[in-house]
Write an enzyme that holds these catalytic residues in place. Structure first.
Site: not given
Length: 233
Positions: A84-86, A193
Site C-alpha cells: 500500500i505504500e509503493s 490506510y
C-alpha cells in the site's frame, strides 16, 4: 465455488471473509467490517491486474524483507506494508516527497539513518530502507503497544495518533484501546490506510481463492555482487 476458472463466477460471503480473516495467525488483529470489506474488494476485484503484478515482483523483494523481519523478531505480516505504500516499487515517489519501497519522507529517513544528498538517496535502496522502516515500526510499536496503531502512526506520524487517542478520551501514556476506538479522530487518509493494509494482507494470502494468478517476476531472482575498478554509471 473458489475453484472456478472465471473470477466473475467466484462468490464470497461476509461469513467467509470474516472466517478467513479470523483464521489468519497474525499479530495484527484483522476484524471484518464494511471498511475492510471494501478494501478486500479493491484488491480482489477492482485492482486484480495490479495485485497480479505485485505478487510477481514480490518474489524478488519479499524474501529479503522476510529475512530482515526474522532478524528483528517482528511479525511477518509487516511485509505487506510496501504493497500500500509503493505498490512494491522501490523507485516510487509521492507528490509529498516520500520515496522508495517504504515511502520515507526526507526527515524520517534521515532520522533512521538513510542518506539523502545530491549524490545518493538511500530511501531508494530496498535493503537499507527495509531495515530503517522495520526499526521505525518497532519504535512505534514500543510507543503504542499495538500493531494497528503502530501501522496507523507509520502513515500519519505518532503525534496524530496521540491526538486521536486524547480526543477520544484516552490516555496517550497508557492506552489500551484499539485502532477502531480512535478511528473517527484520525486523519482521513489514515482511516483508509489500516483497512487497506488489511485488505492487501487478505488479498496476498487468498489470491488463489479469487482466481488471481501472477506472472514470472520481471527481473532475475538470483543476483550477485561484483567489485568495479573504473567509473560506472
Amino acid at each position: 465455488d473458489c475453484n472456478t476458472t472465471g473470477w466473475e463466477n467466484i462468490r464470497m460471503t461476509d461469513t467467509m471473509y470474516a472466517k478467513r480473516l479470523g483464521s489468519m495467525l497474525t499479530a495484527v488483529r484483522m476484524p471484518y467490517n464494511s471498511m475492510v470489506s471494501s478494501c478486500i474488494d479493491r484488491y480482489t476485484k477492482k485492482n486484480r491486474s495490479q495485485v497480479s503484478y505485485m505478487l510477481g515482483i514480490s518474489e524478488f523483494y519479499m524474501p529479503m524483507i522476510e529475512e530482515e523481519i526474522d532478524r528483528m523478531g517482528l511479525p511477518h505480516e509487516l511485509k505487506y506494508l510496501p504493497i500500500i505504500e509503493s505498490a512494491m516499487n522501490p523507485k516510487a515517489k509521492s507528490r509529498m516527497g516520500a520515496k522508495g519501497l517504504w515511502q520515507f519522507m526526507f526527515t524520517t529517513g534521515k532520522q533512521y539513518g538513510l542518506k539523502s544528498n545530491n549524490y545518493i538517496d538511500e530511501r531508494f535502496d530496498p535493503l537499507k530502507s527495509t531495515r530503517a522502516a522495520l526499526t521505525y515500526l518497532k519504535d512505534l510499536y514500543d510507543m503504542f503497544g499495538n500493531w494497528e496503531l503502530a501501522i496507523a502512526a507509520y502513515n500519519c506520524g505518532p503525534g496524530n495518533v496521540n491526538k486521536a487517542i486524547t480526543r477520544s478520551g484516552g490516555n496517550k501514556y497508557d492506552y489500551d484501546g484499539s485502532f477502531w476506538d480512535v478511528y473517527e479522530r484520525l486523519p482521513r487518509e489514515t482511516r483508509n490506510y489500516v483497512p487497506l493494509y488489511m485488505g492487501a494482507t487478505y488479498a496476498f494470502a487468498y489470491h488463489k481463492a479469487h482466481g488471481v494468478d501472477y506472472p514470472t517476476p520481471p527481473m532475475p531472482l538470483a543476483t550477485d555482487t561484483i567489485m568495479i575498478n573504473r567509473p560506472l554509471h
